[in-house]
Design a protein around this motif. Structure first.
Motif, PDB file in Angstrom:
ATOM      1  N   ASP A 146       0.840  -1.191   0.000  1.00 45.01           N
ATOM      2  CA  ASP A 146       0.000   0.000   0.000  1.00 45.01           C
ATOM      3  C   ASP A 146       0.884   1.253   0.000  1.00 45.01           C
ATOM      4  N   ALA A 147       0.358   2.369   0.449  1.00 49.50           N
ATOM      5  CA  ALA A 147       1.087   3.642   0.407  1.00 49.50           C
ATOM      6  C   ALA A 147       2.249   3.698   1.388  1.00 49.50           C
ATOM      7  N   TYR A 148       2.370   2.680   2.241  1.00 53.47           N
ATOM      8  CA  TYR A 148       3.448   2.663   3.234  1.00 53.47           C
ATOM      9  C   TYR A 148       4.526   1.628   2.911  1.00 53.47           C
ATOM     10  N   GLY A 149       4.468   1.008   1.739  1.00 55.35           N
ATOM     11  CA  GLY A 149       5.452   0.003   1.365  1.00 55.35           C
ATOM     12  C   GLY A 149       5.877   0.152  -0.071  1.00 55.35           C
ATOM     13  N   GLY A 150       6.912  -0.601  -0.446  1.00 60.24           N
ATOM     14  CA  GLY A 150       7.379  -0.539  -1.830  1.00 60.24           C
ATOM     15  C   GLY A 150       8.584   0.372  -1.986  1.00 60.24           C
ATOM     16  N   PRO A 151       8.499   1.401  -2.816  1.00 62.46           N
ATOM     17  CA  PRO A 151       9.648   2.280  -3.041  1.00 62.46           C
ATOM     18  C   PRO A 151       9.991   3.085  -1.789  1.00 62.46           C
ATOM     19  N   ALA A 152      11.201   3.600  -1.750  1.00 65.45           N
ATOM     20  CA  ALA A 152      11.645   4.350  -0.575  1.00 65.45           C
ATOM     21  C   ALA A 152      10.729   5.517  -0.262  1.00 65.45           C
ATOM     22  N   SER A 153      10.198   6.156  -1.269  1.00 64.29           N
ATOM     23  CA  SER A 153       9.316   7.307  -1.052  1.00 64.29           C
ATOM     24  C   SER A 153       8.048   6.921  -0.312  1.00 64.29           C
ATOM     25  N   HIS A 154       7.639   5.638  -0.408  1.00 68.70           N
ATOM     26  CA  HIS A 154       6.482   5.148   0.342  1.00 68.70           C
ATOM     27  C   HIS A 154       6.891   4.654   1.729  1.00 68.70           C
ATOM     28  N   ARG A 155       8.045   4.014   1.825  1.00 66.96           N
ATOM     29  CA  ARG A 155       8.472   3.453   3.115  1.00 66.96           C
ATOM     30  C   ARG A 155       8.811   4.527   4.140  1.00 66.96           C
ATOM     31  N   VAL A 156       9.140   5.727   3.685  1.00 67.55           N
ATOM     32  CA  VAL A 156       9.427   6.807   4.647  1.00 67.55           C
ATOM     33  C   VAL A 156       8.150   7.501   5.121  1.00 67.55           C
ATOM     34  N   ARG A 157       7.007   7.173   4.516  1.00 66.14           N
ATOM     35  CA  ARG A 157       5.778   7.922   4.781  1.00 66.14           C
ATOM     36  C   ARG A 157       5.378   7.900   6.260  1.00 66.14           C
ATOM     37  N   PHE A 158       5.412   6.734   6.884  1.00 66.56           N
ATOM     38  CA  PHE A 158       5.000   6.632   8.280  1.00 66.56           C
ATOM     39  C   PHE A 158       5.898   7.488   9.170  1.00 66.56           C
ATOM     40  N   VAL A 159       7.204   7.434   8.957  1.00 66.93           N
ATOM     41  CA  VAL A 159       8.140   8.238   9.744  1.00 66.93           C
ATOM     42  C   VAL A 159       7.826   9.720   9.590  1.00 66.93           C
ATOM     43  N   VAL A 160       7.594  10.141   8.355  1.00 63.91           N
ATOM     44  CA  VAL A 160       7.311  11.553   8.095  1.00 63.91           C
ATOM     45  C   VAL A 160       5.992  11.964   8.752  1.00 63.91           C
ATOM     46  N   GLU A 161       4.985  11.092   8.698  1.00 58.87           N
ATOM     47  CA  GLU A 161       3.706  11.411   9.337  1.00 58.87           C
ATOM     48  C   GLU A 161       3.849  11.548  10.851  1.00 58.87           C
ATOM     49  N   VAL A 162       4.640  10.669  11.454  1.00 59.96           N
ATOM     50  CA  VAL A 162       4.876  10.773  12.897  1.00 59.96           C
ATOM     51  C   VAL A 162       5.584  12.084  13.213  1.00 59.96           C
ATOM     52  N   ALA A 163       6.616  12.413  12.451  1.00 62.04           N
ATOM     53  CA  ALA A 163       7.363  13.643  12.702  1.00 62.04           C
ATOM     54  C   ALA A 163       6.463  14.870  12.578  1.00 62.04           C
ATOM     55  N   HIS A 164       5.633  14.907  11.547  1.00 63.86           N
ATOM     56  CA  HIS A 164       4.729  16.044  11.363  1.00 63.86           C
ATOM     57  C   HIS A 164       3.729  16.141  12.516  1.00 63.86           C
ATOM     58  N   ALA A 165       3.174  15.002  12.932  1.00 61.76           N
ATOM     59  CA  ALA A 165       2.174  15.018  13.996  1.00 61.76           C
ATOM     60  C   ALA A 165       2.772  15.479  15.315  1.00 61.76           C
ATOM     61  N   VAL A 166       3.966  15.003  15.626  1.00 63.61           N
ATOM     62  CA  VAL A 166       4.626  15.399  16.869  1.00 63.61           C
ATOM     63  C   VAL A 166       4.996  16.884  16.822  1.00 63.61           C
ATOM     64  N   ALA A 167       5.501  17.336  15.678  1.00 60.78           N
ATOM     65  CA  ALA A 167       5.846  18.751  15.535  1.00 60.78           C
ATOM     66  C   ALA A 167       4.614  19.638  15.685  1.00 60.78           C
ATOM     67  N   GLU A 168       3.501  19.203  15.127  1.00 60.08           N
ATOM     68  CA  GLU A 168       2.269  19.983  15.244  1.00 60.08           C
ATOM     69  C   GLU A 168       1.778  20.007  16.696  1.00 60.08           C
ATOM     70  N   ALA A 169       2.016  18.910  17.416  1.00 59.23           N
ATOM     71  CA  ALA A 169       1.525  18.816  18.793  1.00 59.23           C
ATOM     72  C   ALA A 169       2.275  19.731  19.745  1.00 59.23           C
TER      73      ALA A 169
END
Length: 366
Positions: A198-221
């Motif tokens: 899915d959108a969280y697997g496969g190419p590197a641009s997809h595998r980094v998605r979860f990390v980036v989402e966590v970073a954005h959420a924590v930064a927003e918090a």
């Protein structure tokens, strides 16, 4: 000419965003298994960190953002009121001693066991850890983790954000998101633990998605100036086998470059490696470098390796085992005094004062 101990740049004051730091030496996060069975830090942990308050920045040990993220017994958490109160006792002790602390948020993913957390571990894919897990009753085979659904991913991102708010409420200046050492975020990055389509697997641009989402959420918090992130390119701990390290981490760093995070913490940093040099060019903010020192702690505790990394563009140097055995490491490095050796590595994780708060400072040694 090489710097003498007293004039090293390690001892220069600096800033981490709005936070003034008295020196460029950070205490790296070190798992010590001294919390209670309920993940609550107690007075012993407060004493340990207060002993090391002369560090420019203390990055406290990996702490779970939710129950399922617990790795081993007696790992601290930051998802209950009691845990927040316990950590507040630690940060108050460190602040009285003149120190500053960030808290590392660590979700174990497949590195966990129901005997530790009461829950089946989760991971990007149902691929078990290829080793046993330490539990209160001894080492046990790892279980096949439950593959995370997209709903699980969303709730975990939210748990990281809540944990960050809890950390600030507990008195920390900020948090470090742990995306290294084979834990959950690293499991999403590596193809050998992430078989998703899915959108969280496969190419590197997809595998980094979860990390980036966590970073954005924590930064927003809590504000990006209060948030760091730790990575360990090529690290094989906890069964990780990266096959595209040289492409994966530039992709991740570029995806995080516009977040305004307080720092990027690079583990096993080597200024001679092209990947270090590329990451330094791509990362626009503060770089904390944890030098690759090998299995034996050098006599200088890592001072020369740290100075080389400062010369190569790092702003802060994180040291782990040197701080473990030397509560007054800053003064020892400043004066060139001999270091305490690390005693009995088994005692690192077995609880109690031995090998934890009983390392003598310079005055006692003299």
């Amino acid at each position: 000419m090489a710097n003498t101990p007293h004039d090293s740049r390690l001892f220069d004051p600096t800033r981490l965003g709005p936070l003034p730091l008295p020196n460029r030496l950070a205490m790296a996060p070190l798992t010590r298994n001294r919390a209670g069975a309920d993940g609550v830090p107690g007075p012993l942990m407060a004493a340990y960190y207060a002993q090391r308050a002369s560090a420019g920045l203390i990055i406290a040990e990996g702490t779970t953002p939710n129950a399922v993220g617990q790795t081993y017994p007696n790992i601290p958490g930051i998802h209950t009121e009691a845990q927040v109160a316990g950590w507040r006792g630690v940060t108050e002790a460190v602040r009285r001693a003149g120190g500053r602390m960030f808290l590392q948020l660590q979700h174990g993913g497949r590195v966990g066991h129901p005997d530790n957390s009461g829950l089946t571990p989760v991971s990007p894919s149902p691929i078990p850890l290829p080793e046993t897990i330490h539990t209160p009753s001894g080492r046990q085979p790892a279980l096949v983790p439950r593959e995370m659904s997209t709903a699980d991913i969303r709730s975990t991102v939210a748990d990281f954000a809540t944990a960050a708010r809890n950390a600030v409420a507990a008195g920390f200046e900020g948090v470090e998101v742990h995306s290294a050492n084979g834990h959950l975020l690293h499991q999403f990055l590596s193809r050998n633990t992430n078989h998703r389509t899915d959108a969280y697997g496969g190419p590197a641009s997809h595998r980094v998605r979860f990390v980036v989402e966590v970073a954005h959420a924590v930064a927003e918090a809590i504000g990006p100036e209060r948030v760091g992130i730790r990575i360990s390119p090529g690290n094989t701990v906890n069964g990780i086998r990266e096959d595209d390290t040289e492409a994966l981490y530039p992709t991740l760093v570029q995806a995080l470059a516009d977040t305004g995070l307080a720092y990027l913490h690079l583990v096993f940093a080597d200024p001679d490696q092209p990947l270090f040099q590329e990451i330094r060019k791509l990362w626009p903010g503060t770089l904390i470098a944890n030098p690759a020192l090998g299995p034996v702690l050098p006599a200088d505790g890592g001072r020369r390796a740290g100075e080389r990394l400062l010369d190569a563009g790092a702003e802060l140097i994180a040291l782990g085992r040197a701080f473990l055995a030397n509560p007054d490491l800053l003064e020892r490095l400043r004066t060139g005094a001999p270091l305490n050796p690390v005693r009995d590595e088994y005692a690192m994780y077995t609880g109690g004062e031995t090998g934890y708060t009983d390392y003598p400072p310079l005055a006692a040694a003299a």
